[in-house]
Design a protein around this motif. Sequence first.
Motif, PDB file in Angstrom:
ATOM      1  N   SER A  11     -21.202  29.950 -28.870  1.00 36.90           N
ATOM      2  CA  SER A  11     -22.245  28.934 -28.951  1.00 36.90           C
ATOM      3  C   SER A  11     -23.363  29.372 -29.889  1.00 36.90           C
ATOM      4  O   SER A  11     -23.699  30.552 -29.957  1.00 36.90           O
ATOM      5  N   ALA A  12     -23.926  28.395 -30.575  1.00 38.09           N
ATOM      6  CA  ALA A  12     -25.082  28.695 -31.427  1.00 38.09           C
ATOM      7  C   ALA A  12     -26.231  29.167 -30.544  1.00 38.09           C
ATOM      8  O   ALA A  12     -26.513  28.574 -29.510  1.00 38.09           O
ATOM      9  N   LYS A  13     -26.895  30.233 -30.957  1.00 37.34           N
ATOM     10  CA  LYS A  13     -28.010  30.773 -30.185  1.00 37.34           C
ATOM     11  C   LYS A  13     -29.350  30.254 -30.704  1.00 37.34           C
ATOM     12  O   LYS A  13     -30.373  30.417 -30.058  1.00 37.34           O
ATOM     13  N   ALA A  14     -29.329  29.652 -31.879  1.00 39.98           N
ATOM     14  CA  ALA A  14     -30.543  29.056 -32.437  1.00 39.98           C
ATOM     15  C   ALA A  14     -30.140  28.031 -33.486  1.00 39.98           C
ATOM     16  O   ALA A  14     -29.105  28.170 -34.135  1.00 39.98           O
ATOM     17  N   TRP A  15     -30.958  26.998 -33.632  1.00 39.15           N
ATOM     18  CA  TRP A  15     -30.782  26.035 -34.711  1.00 39.15           C
ATOM     19  C   TRP A  15     -32.115  25.334 -34.949  1.00 39.15           C
ATOM     20  O   TRP A  15     -32.995  25.331 -34.106  1.00 39.15           O
ATOM     21  N   ILE A  16     -32.236  24.779 -36.144  1.00 39.67           N
ATOM     22  CA  ILE A  16     -33.473  24.066 -36.504  1.00 39.67           C
ATOM     23  C   ILE A  16     -33.156  23.005 -37.557  1.00 39.67           C
ATOM     24  O   ILE A  16     -32.269  23.172 -38.379  1.00 39.67           O
ATOM     25  N   GLN A  17     -33.868  21.913 -37.504  1.00 40.67           N
ATOM     26  CA  GLN A  17     -33.852  20.886 -38.544  1.00 40.67           C
ATOM     27  C   GLN A  17     -35.298  20.645 -38.911  1.00 40.67           C
ATOM     28  O   GLN A  17     -36.139  20.413 -38.035  1.00 40.67           O
ATOM     29  N   HIS A  18     -35.609  20.777 -40.199  1.00 39.52           N
ATOM     30  CA  HIS A  18     -36.992  20.516 -40.597  1.00 39.52           C
ATOM     31  C   HIS A  18     -37.050  19.781 -41.926  1.00 39.52           C
ATOM     32  O   HIS A  18     -36.135  19.833 -42.727  1.00 39.52           O
ATOM     33  N   ASP A  19     -38.162  19.079 -42.105  1.00 36.63           N
ATOM     34  CA  ASP A  19     -38.402  18.256 -43.285  1.00 36.63           C
ATOM     35  C   ASP A  19     -39.474  18.922 -44.132  1.00 36.63           C
ATOM     36  O   ASP A  19     -40.656  18.909 -43.785  1.00 36.63           O
ATOM     37  N   ALA A  20     -39.065  19.531 -45.233  1.00 33.91           N
ATOM     38  CA  ALA A  20     -40.007  20.245 -46.102  1.00 33.91           C
ATOM     39  C   ALA A  20     -40.827  19.289 -46.958  1.00 33.91           C
ATOM     40  O   ALA A  20     -41.799  19.702 -47.585  1.00 33.91           O
ATOM     41  N   THR A  21     -40.459  18.005 -46.994  1.00 38.04           N
ATOM     42  CA  THR A  21     -41.226  17.028 -47.769  1.00 38.04           C
ATOM     43  C   THR A  21     -42.314  16.369 -46.922  1.00 38.04           C
ATOM     44  O   THR A  21     -43.092  15.585 -47.418  1.00 38.04           O
ATOM     45  N   ASN A  22     -42.344  16.676 -45.624  1.00 35.09           N
ATOM     46  CA  ASN A  22     -43.284  16.033 -44.708  1.00 35.09           C
ATOM     47  C   ASN A  22     -44.054  17.099 -43.927  1.00 35.09           C
ATOM     48  O   ASN A  22     -43.902  17.232 -42.720  1.00 35.09           O
ATOM     49  N   SER A  23     -44.856  17.892 -44.616  1.00 40.32           N
ATOM     50  CA  SER A  23     -45.684  18.935 -44.000  1.00 40.32           C
ATOM     51  C   SER A  23     -44.869  19.879 -43.130  1.00 40.32           C
ATOM     52  O   SER A  23     -45.335  20.318 -42.080  1.00 40.32           O
ATOM     53  N   ASP A  24     -43.637  20.166 -43.546  1.00 44.67           N
ATOM     54  CA  ASP A  24     -42.752  21.074 -42.814  1.00 44.67           C
ATOM     55  C   ASP A  24     -42.541  20.650 -41.368  1.00 44.67           C
ATOM     56  O   ASP A  24     -42.483  21.471 -40.455  1.00 44.67           O
ATOM     57  N   ALA A  25     -42.427  19.345 -41.150  1.00 43.88           N
ATOM     58  CA  ALA A  25     -42.223  18.820 -39.804  1.00 43.88           C
ATOM     59  C   ALA A  25     -40.877  19.278 -39.254  1.00 43.88           C
ATOM     60  O   ALA A  25     -39.850  19.148 -39.909  1.00 43.88           O
ATOM     61  N   ILE A  26     -40.903  19.832 -38.042  1.00 46.15           N
ATOM     62  CA  ILE A  26     -39.665  20.237 -37.372  1.00 46.15           C
ATOM     63  C   ILE A  26     -39.175  19.057 -36.563  1.00 46.15           C
ATOM     64  O   ILE A  26     -39.868  18.583 -35.656  1.00 46.15           O
ATOM     65  N   GLY A  27     -37.983  18.554 -36.918  1.00 44.64           N
ATOM     66  CA  GLY A  27     -37.403  17.426 -36.200  1.00 44.64           C
ATOM     67  C   GLY A  27     -36.965  17.843 -34.812  1.00 44.64           C
ATOM     68  O   GLY A  27     -37.246  17.182 -33.826  1.00 44.64           O
ATOM     69  N   ASP A  28     -36.280  18.982 -34.724  1.00 52.78           N
ATOM     70  CA  ASP A  28     -35.832  19.514 -33.449  1.00 52.78           C
ATOM     71  C   ASP A  28     -35.382  20.946 -33.679  1.00 52.78           C
ATOM     72  O   ASP A  28     -35.079  21.334 -34.819  1.00 52.78           O
TER      73      ASP A  28
END
Length: 135
Positions: free
Chosen positions: A33-50
């Motif tokens: 199983s993945a122990k970590a993951w991230i989705q982020h938007d670098a075009t929107n103030s580095d907003a982390i989606g989840d």
Amino acid sequence: RPRIMPSFGTLKADTLTHSTAGSLATNFVVEGSAKAWIQHDATNSDAIGDSLNHSSLLDNGTGDYTYTVASAYSNANYALSQFSQQDTAGGLRCGSGKGTPTTTDRRIDWKKQAASSTTNSDNSHNQLTWHGELA
């Protein structure tokens, strides 16, 4: 009158069994199983989606980010998958490791086009998945 709930101990199992899909050894779940993951938007103030097990995101400049996990890995030999896409310009983007990985963070350069591109880009869908053994 108040109801007192009993406390429970540790649940231990070597095999998980599904009613129709068969059985699976628990080590496949723990180790695979993945122990970590991230989705982020670098075009929107580095907003982390989840995210899961991420403590911080450091913007080192255009398309250059350091991702830090909350729970350290047992060593820096984890597997890291990365994917990125830029909506407005289209096309697949790629990330490449920068510097030496540690047990708690990884620096990534996000490129504009293919791996041969030398131009970093702040993309809208940066995604990382970490696989490895936690400390």
